[in-house]
Design an enzyme around this catalytic site. Structure first.
Site, PDB file in Angstrom:
ATOM      1  N   GLY A   1      -0.515  -3.458   5.971  1.00  0.00           N
ATOM      2  CA  GLY A   1      -1.570  -4.389   6.385  1.00  0.00           C
ATOM      3  C   GLY A   1      -2.153  -3.917   7.705  1.00  0.00           C
ATOM      4  O   GLY A   1      -2.198  -2.714   7.974  1.00  0.00           O
TER       5      GLY A   1
ATOM      6  N   GLU B   1      -3.937  -3.787  -2.161  1.00  0.00           N
ATOM      7  CA  GLU B   1      -3.904  -4.855  -1.153  1.00  0.00           C
ATOM      8  C   GLU B   1      -2.576  -5.611  -1.165  1.00  0.00           C
ATOM      9  O   GLU B   1      -1.614  -5.106  -0.652  1.00  0.00           O
ATOM     10  CB  GLU B   1      -5.092  -5.813  -1.289  1.00  0.00           C
TER      11      GLU B   1
ATOM     12  N   THR C   1       0.871  -1.172   0.000  1.00  0.00           N
ATOM     13  CA  THR C   1       0.000   0.000   0.000  1.00  0.00           C
ATOM     14  C   THR C   1       0.899   1.210   0.000  1.00  0.00           C
ATOM     15  O   THR C   1       2.114   1.087   0.088  1.00  0.00           O
ATOM     16  CB  THR C   1      -0.905  -0.085   1.254  1.00  0.00           C
TER      17      THR C   1
HETATM   18  N1  GLU Z   1      -5.502  -4.160   2.382  1.00  0.00           N
HETATM   19  C1  GLU Z   1      -5.087  -3.475   3.556  1.00  0.00           C
HETATM   20  C2  GLU Z   1      -6.171  -2.591   4.079  1.00  0.00           C
HETATM   21  O1  GLU Z   1      -6.995  -2.166   3.356  1.00  0.00           O
HETATM   22  C3  GLU Z   1      -3.885  -2.635   3.351  1.00  0.00           C
HETATM   23  C4  GLU Z   1      -2.725  -3.457   3.009  1.00  0.00           C
HETATM   24  C5  GLU Z   1      -1.435  -2.759   3.219  1.00  0.00           C
HETATM   25  O2  GLU Z   1      -1.279  -1.852   3.976  1.00  0.00           O
HETATM   26  O3  GLU Z   1      -0.489  -3.149   2.606  1.00  0.00           O
HETATM   27  O4  GLU Z   1      -6.190  -2.282   5.222  1.00  0.00           O
END
Ligand code: GLU
EC number: 2.3.2.2
Length: 575
Positions: free
Chosen positions: A481, A415, A395
Site C-alpha cells: 500500500g 490492489e 501487491t
Molecule cells: N494499490 C496500491 C497502489 O497502487 C498498491 C497496494 C499494495 O501495495 O498492496 O499503490
C-alpha cells in the site's frame, strides 16, 4: 508533548489500519550471487518460469511476461492479468531508462461520487471494494504487449507456455496462499467462480501442499497467446469481464466493452534525483512512488544519518518527519498527470526542498502537524485540497537482469488482497479504483486524486533503479500500500547510509511514519524504540508490517540478491 494529529491525519490512521494481506510465517533468507543473470520474485514458480525463459535466450522483458503470468496463478491474492502494474526498464545497449505505466483506468461513464453513500459520506472500504464498483480497466496485458514489442526477443506465445502448463498440471498451494484464503473466505466465496476454485463444499480453503489446477486460466492465456491484446481487450474474455462487473447483483460497476478496447499502456518519464553518491530513479505519476521516495531522500540530504546510525532514535525522527513532509505534499499534489497538472518535479526543486527542510526542526521533537507546502505549480490550479485515499497492501514486486544486462523492476497489483473478489476466466479482477479519493471534494475544494472517466488512480508503487557512476547499481521495490514508499526509502537508507548489505537492509525491522503516528513492526527490535519515540511526541502503534522487498545489487562483477523473508520469495540465476 503529545502529538495531536490533524483531522486528515486522524482519518488516515483509521482507514490505513487495515492490513488484509497479512503477515504469514517468516522464511529463511538465502542470498544468491551471480555474474550475469538474476531473477527475484515473490514465488519460486515465477522465479523458475522467468529463468526458463532466460535460458531460451529470452530478454528481461520476456522473462517478466512469464513471471507475471505465473504470479497471477500462484500468488493470485497479489497481482495478475486482471490488475495493473508499473515497470522500470533499463536498456543496457542504449543506456536508456524507460518507465511503463500499465495502471488501470476508470470507466468512461463513472460518476465522481461512486464511492459516496446516499447521505454524502464515503462508503465503508469493503462495501466499495467487493463487487464490480471498484474494478478499473486492467493494464497488465497492455503493458506486457507494449514492452514486449520494444524489448522482447522470443515470440509472445512462447512466454505463455510456463503459466499455461502450470495451470493445466496444477501447482502446489503455498502456506501463505492457504492462510490468506482462510482469512478472506467470507468475502472471496461470495463470488461463485472464486468459491468453486478456492474452497471445498464445506467452505474450507484449498490446503497448503495440495495441488490446484486452473483450466480456466490456461484457457484465457491460450486465447491471449494466440490473439495478443485483442484476446483480452476484445471478444469473449472482455465480454465476460464486463458482464461480471456490470451485472453484479449487489454492487455493480461501470466497465464497458469500449473501455476495454480503448485501454493503452503509456510510457512515462522516470523520476530521478541524486542522493549521496548515487542517482535514484523511480516511477512517475500517476504513481506517487518515485516523487515521494525521492522527496523524502532530498529532505534528508543534509542530515548525517550515517554518523547517527540505525540505533539512534534521532535518525528515525528525521526519517519519519521527512516522510511526513513528503506524504503531506503527496496527499495534495499527486494524481494522474493527464488530468491534473500539479507541481510534479517542482516538488524536488532545490529551493523548495530547502524551505521544507526547515520544518525538520532541530530539538528532537515530532511536529504536531505537517501541512503540505507551496511548491511552484507547473500549471497553477487554485483551491486544491489535501486528501487521503486508502491503499491496501496486496501487491508484488519482482526484479530481473538478463544476459545482456537489461533490467526490469516491476511492481504489479490487483490492489486489495484478492482484489474485487470477482473471478473471471481463472483470474481475479482488481479493485484499483478504490485508490482514488472517495470524496471528490474536501471542505468544498476539489481533490486532485478524485474519480474521473478515463483517469488512473494515484498509486504508491515504487519500482526503483539506483545508478552509481551512471551504471545501474541497485534494483528494488515492494508491495505494501502507501507504506511501499517507506519500505523502499528505509531500504535505500539502510544500504546507502548505514552500509548494510541489501539482504540486511530488507530485513531491517520496519518503522513507518506517513501521517504522524509511528508504526513499528511487531515481533522485531523496532519495538525497542517505542518509549523514545513516544517521548518525542509520537503516537506509536506496533503491528505487522508486511513488505515484500525484492531486488538485487550489481556491485562490480557480482550481482547479489535481496529477498524479503516476510513473504515466500526466491532468487535464482542461470550462471
Ligand atoms: N494499490 C496500491 C497502489 O497502487 C498498491 C497496494 C499494495 O501495495 O498492496 O499503490
Amino acid at each position: 508533548m503529545s502529538l495531536l494529529p490533524s483531522k486528515t491525519q486522524a482519518s488516515a490512521q483509521v482507514t490505513d489500519s487495515f492490513t488484509p494481506e497479512s503477515a504469514t510465517a517468516r522464511q529463511q533468507s538465502q542470498v544468491v550471487t551471480a555474474r550475469h543473470t538474476m531473477v527475484v520474485t515473490a514465488n519460486p514458480h515465477a522465479t523458475n518460469a522467468a529463468l526458463a525463459i532466460l535460458k531460451l535466450g529470452g530478454s528481461a522483458v520476456d522473462a517478466m511476461v512469464s513471471a507475471q503470468l505465473v504470479l497471477g496463478l500462484v500468488e493470485p491474492q497479489s497481482s495478475g492479468i486482471g490488475g495493473g502494474a508499473f515497470m522500470l526498464y533499463f536498456d543496457q545497449h542504449k543506456q536508456q531508462l524507460l518507465s511503463y505505466d500499465g495502471r488501470e483506468t476508470a470507466p468512461s461513464n463513472i460518476p465522481d461520487n461512486i464511492f459516496i453513500d446516499k447521505d454524502g459520506k464515503p462508503l465503508p472500504f469493503f462495501e466499495a471494494v467487493v463487487g464490480g464498483r471498484s474494478v478499473g480497466v486492467p493494464g497488465v496485458i497492455a503493458l506486457m504487449a507494449k514492452s514486449h514489442q520494444q524489448h522482447g526477443k522470443l515470440p509472445w506465445q512462447t512466454l505463455f507456455q510456463p503459466a499455461i502448463e502450470l495451470a493445466q498440471k496444477g501447482f502446489v498451494v503455498s502456506p501463505r496462499l492457504h492462510t490468506l484464503l482462510t482469512k478472506d473466505a467470507a468475502r472471496l466465496s461470495q463470488d461463485e467462480a472464486a468459491k468453486a476454485y478456492f474452497y471445498d463444499n464445506q467452505g474450507n480453503a484449498v490446503a497448503a501442499g495440495a495441488t490446484l489446477k486452473n483450466p480456466a486460466y490456461a484457457h484465457s492465456l491460450t486465447l491471449i497467446a494466440k490473439q495478443g491484446t485483442a484476446g483480452f481487450y476484445q471478444g469473449p474474455l472482455a465480454k465476460a469481464m464486463v458482464d461480471k462487473v456490470s451485472r453484479h447483483t449487489t454492487n455493480p460497476g461501470y466497465l464497458s466493452m469500449q473501455d476495454m478496447q480503448e485501454y493503452q499502456a503509456k510510457l512515462r518519464s522516470p523520476v530521478c534525483s541524486d542522493y549521496r553518491q548515487v542517482k535514484v530513479c523511480g516511477m512517475g505519476l500517476p504513481s506517487s512512488g518515485g516523487l515521494t521516495v525521492n522527496q523524502s531522500l532530498a529532505l534528508l540530504a543534509n542530515s548525517n544519518l550515517a554518523e547517527m546510525g540505525p540505533n539512534s532514535p534521532e535518525s528515525w525522527r528525521l526519517i519519519g518527519e521527512a516522510s511526513r513532509l513528503a506524504f503531506a505534499d503527496r496527499g495534495k499534489y499527486m494524481a494522474d498527470p493527464d488530468f491534473y497538472q500539479g507541481p510534479n518535479l517542482n516538488l524536488l526543486a532545490p529551493e523548495y526542498i530547502r524551505q521544507r527542510q526547515n520544518l525538520l526542526q532541530p530539538g528532537g521533537k515530532a511536529r504536531a502537524a505537517m501541512p503540505p507546502g507551496q511548491p511552484d505549480m507547473a500549471m497553477p490550479q487554485a483551491n486544491l485540497s489535501a486528501e487521503v485515499s486508502i491503499e491496501q497492501p496486496s501487491t508484488t514486486h519482482f526484479a530481473i537482469r538478463d544476459q545482456a544486462g537489461n533490467l526490469v523492476s516491476m511492481t504489479s497489483s490487483i490492489e486489495n488482497v484478492f482484489g474485487s473478489r470477482l473471478m473471471v476466466g481463472g483470474f481475479l479482477l482488481n479493485n484499483q479504483l478504490t485508490d482514488f479519493a472517495f470524496s471528490p471534494k474536501q471542505a468544498g475544494l476539489d481533490v486532485a486524486n478524485k474519480v474521473a472517466p478515463g483517469k488512473r488512480p494515484r498509486s504508491s508503487m515504487a519500482p526503483t533503479i539506483v545508478f552509481k557512476s551512471n551504471q545501474p547499481y541497485l534494483v528494488i521495490g515492494s508491495p505494501g500500500g502507501s507504506r511501499i514508499i517507506n519500505y523502499v526509502l528505509t531500504t535505500l537508507i539502510a544500504h546507502l547510509d548505514w552500509g548494510m548489505t541489501l539482504q540486511q537492509a530488507i530485513e531491517l525491522p520496519h518503522m513507518v511514519n506517513r501521517f504522524g503516528s509511528y508504526e513499528l513492526e511487531a515481533g522485531t527490535a523496532a519495538t525497542k524504540f517505542e518509549a523514545s519515540l513516544k517521548a518525542m511526541g509520537y503516537e506509536v502503534t506496533v503491528k505487522d508490517l508486511n513488505s515484500g522487498l525484492h531486488g538485487f545489487i550489481i556491485d562490480g562483477n557480482s550481482i547479489i540478491s535481496g529477498v524479503d523473508t516476510r513473504r515466500e520469495g526466491s532468487a535464482a540465476t542461470l550462471d
